[in-house]
Design a protein around this motif. Sequence first.
Motif, PDB file in Angstrom:
ATOM      1  N   LYS A 165      -8.231  -9.196   5.164  1.00  0.00           N
ATOM      2  CA  LYS A 165      -7.573  -9.612   4.194  1.00  0.00           C
ATOM      3  C   LYS A 165      -7.826  -8.689   3.339  1.00  0.00           C
ATOM      4  O   LYS A 165      -8.907  -7.645   3.270  1.00  0.00           O
ATOM      5  CB  LYS A 165      -8.517 -11.056   3.646  1.00  0.00           C
ATOM      6  CG  LYS A 165      -8.156 -11.357   2.095  1.00  0.00           C
ATOM      7  CD  LYS A 165      -9.507 -12.734   1.591  1.00  0.00           C
ATOM      8  CE  LYS A 165      -8.705 -12.616   0.295  1.00  0.00           C
ATOM      9  NZ  LYS A 165     -10.363 -13.666  -0.717  1.00  0.00           N
ATOM     10  N   MET A 166      -6.385  -8.230   2.525  1.00  0.00           N
ATOM     11  CA  MET A 166      -5.974  -7.048   1.775  1.00  0.00           C
ATOM     12  C   MET A 166      -6.367  -7.267   0.788  1.00  0.00           C
ATOM     13  O   MET A 166      -7.299  -8.654  -0.294  1.00  0.00           O
ATOM     14  CB  MET A 166      -4.617  -7.112   1.611  1.00  0.00           C
ATOM     15  CG  MET A 166      -3.663  -6.559   2.775  1.00  0.00           C
ATOM     16  SD  MET A 166      -4.326  -5.779   3.690  1.00  0.00           S
ATOM     17  CE  MET A 166      -3.847  -4.055   2.402  1.00  0.00           C
TER      18      MET A 166
ATOM     19  N   GLU B 121      -6.026  -4.473  -2.124  1.00  0.00           N
ATOM     20  CA  GLU B 121      -5.354  -3.953  -2.965  1.00  0.00           C
ATOM     21  C   GLU B 121      -3.908  -4.466  -1.760  1.00  0.00           C
ATOM     22  O   GLU B 121      -3.555  -4.818  -0.755  1.00  0.00           O
ATOM     23  CB  GLU B 121      -5.965  -2.286  -2.604  1.00  0.00           C
ATOM     24  CG  GLU B 121      -7.309  -2.591  -3.040  1.00  0.00           C
ATOM     25  CD  GLU B 121      -6.754  -1.783  -4.288  1.00  0.00           C
ATOM     26  OE1 GLU B 121      -6.128  -0.918  -4.754  1.00  0.00           O
ATOM     27  OE2 GLU B 121      -8.463  -1.718  -5.084  1.00  0.00           O
ATOM     28  N   SER B 122      -2.869  -4.747  -3.076  1.00  0.00           N
ATOM     29  CA  SER B 122      -1.613  -4.228  -2.656  1.00  0.00           C
ATOM     30  C   SER B 122      -1.289  -3.594  -1.599  1.00  0.00           C
ATOM     31  O   SER B 122      -1.729  -2.144  -2.061  1.00  0.00           O
ATOM     32  CB  SER B 122      -0.042  -4.854  -3.515  1.00  0.00           C
ATOM     33  OG  SER B 122      -0.806  -5.941  -4.669  1.00  0.00           O
TER      34      SER B 122
ATOM     35  N   ALA C 293       2.429  -1.807   0.526  1.00  0.00           N
ATOM     36  CA  ALA C 293       4.484  -1.844   1.125  1.00  0.00           C
ATOM     37  C   ALA C 293       4.323  -0.406   1.798  1.00  0.00           C
ATOM     38  O   ALA C 293       3.776   0.503   2.325  1.00  0.00           O
ATOM     39  CB  ALA C 293       5.065  -2.020   0.330  1.00  0.00           C
TER      40      ALA C 293
ATOM     41  N   SER D  37       4.967  -5.503   3.060  1.00  0.00           N
ATOM     42  CA  SER D  37       4.678  -6.092   1.647  1.00  0.00           C
ATOM     43  C   SER D  37       3.791  -6.320   2.035  1.00  0.00           C
ATOM     44  O   SER D  37       4.003  -7.718   1.983  1.00  0.00           O
ATOM     45  CB  SER D  37       5.772  -5.853   0.851  1.00  0.00           C
ATOM     46  OG  SER D  37       5.580  -6.191  -0.837  1.00  0.00           O
ATOM     47  N   LEU D  38       2.210  -6.154   1.611  1.00  0.00           N
ATOM     48  CA  LEU D  38       1.063  -7.216   1.351  1.00  0.00           C
ATOM     49  C   LEU D  38       1.068  -6.768   0.069  1.00  0.00           C
ATOM     50  O   LEU D  38       0.859  -5.866  -0.495  1.00  0.00           O
ATOM     51  CB  LEU D  38       0.067  -6.546   2.491  1.00  0.00           C
ATOM     52  CG  LEU D  38       0.687  -6.275   4.143  1.00  0.00           C
ATOM     53  CD1 LEU D  38      -0.073  -6.222   4.758  1.00  0.00           C
ATOM     54  CD2 LEU D  38       0.942  -7.871   4.189  1.00  0.00           C
ATOM     55  N   SER D  39      -0.208  -8.241  -0.809  1.00  0.00           N
ATOM     56  CA  SER D  39      -0.242  -8.536  -2.058  1.00  0.00           C
ATOM     57  C   SER D  39      -1.434  -8.210  -1.352  1.00  0.00           C
ATOM     58  O   SER D  39      -2.052  -8.917  -0.542  1.00  0.00           O
ATOM     59  CB  SER D  39       0.219  -9.589  -2.339  1.00  0.00           C
ATOM     60  OG  SER D  39       1.899  -9.663  -2.660  1.00  0.00           O
ATOM     61  N   SER D  40      -2.244  -8.611  -2.615  1.00  0.00           N
ATOM     62  CA  SER D  40      -3.751  -8.736  -1.931  1.00  0.00           C
ATOM     63  C   SER D  40      -4.163 -10.318  -2.022  1.00  0.00           C
ATOM     64  O   SER D  40      -3.493 -11.099  -2.377  1.00  0.00           O
ATOM     65  CB  SER D  40      -4.280  -8.367  -3.526  1.00  0.00           C
ATOM     66  OG  SER D  40      -5.770  -8.143  -4.308  1.00  0.00           O
TER      67      SER D  40
ATOM     68  N   ASP E 183      -3.024 -11.687   0.781  1.00  0.00           N
ATOM     69  CA  ASP E 183      -2.803 -12.114   1.938  1.00  0.00           C
ATOM     70  C   ASP E 183      -3.489 -11.207   3.344  1.00  0.00           C
ATOM     71  O   ASP E 183      -4.699 -10.382   3.099  1.00  0.00           O
ATOM     72  CB  ASP E 183      -1.748 -11.275   2.180  1.00  0.00           C
ATOM     73  CG  ASP E 183      -0.278 -11.510   1.183  1.00  0.00           C
ATOM     74  OD1 ASP E 183      -0.799 -12.156   0.474  1.00  0.00           O
ATOM     75  OD2 ASP E 183       0.613 -10.440   1.453  1.00  0.00           O
TER      76      ASP E 183
ATOM     77  N   THR F 209      -3.495 -10.539   7.050  1.00  0.00           N
ATOM     78  CA  THR F 209      -2.516 -10.154   8.223  1.00  0.00           C
ATOM     79  C   THR F 209      -3.658  -9.253   9.963  1.00  0.00           C
ATOM     80  O   THR F 209      -4.078  -8.834   9.445  1.00  0.00           O
ATOM     81  CB  THR F 209      -1.655  -8.777   7.343  1.00  0.00           C
ATOM     82  OG1 THR F 209      -1.376  -8.665   8.823  1.00  0.00           O
ATOM     83  CG2 THR F 209      -2.461  -7.764   7.433  1.00  0.00           C
TER      84      THR F 209
END
Length: 121
Positions: free
Chosen positions: A4-5, A7-8, A10, A15-18, A20, A22
């Motif tokens: 789980k991110m 911090e954002s 890319a 591109s992943l946001s806080s 997200d 993955t």
Amino acid sequence: MKIKMLESMAGQDFSLSSGDITDRFSNKEAGRFIKLGIAEKAPDEPVKKPETSKEWDAERMQILDENAGLLAANEALKAREADLLMQIDQLSAFKSSVVSALGVEPAGQETAVKARAPEQR
């Protein structure tokens, strides 16, 4: 490994946001991100969302209770901070009075008396 991110981030093709979740990274990369504090291990099972208004109300009340507890803790910490700042001021005033009475600074520091230029004759 799913992460789980926090911090954002890319890249050229992503591109992943806080917040997200993955699994696009290798275990080695995911571990590095966790160690750096920009991600955390994702929960194994998905978070259950309330389905009925009664469940939503119960969750809302739980969140409000948690919030009230955090606000109370914050106020207590603010009071403690004010108390510590007052103690710092008192210690600083005490130090100044001791230095003034003795005419010397603690080791490694000069007073105005010591720093005065020698008298010319």
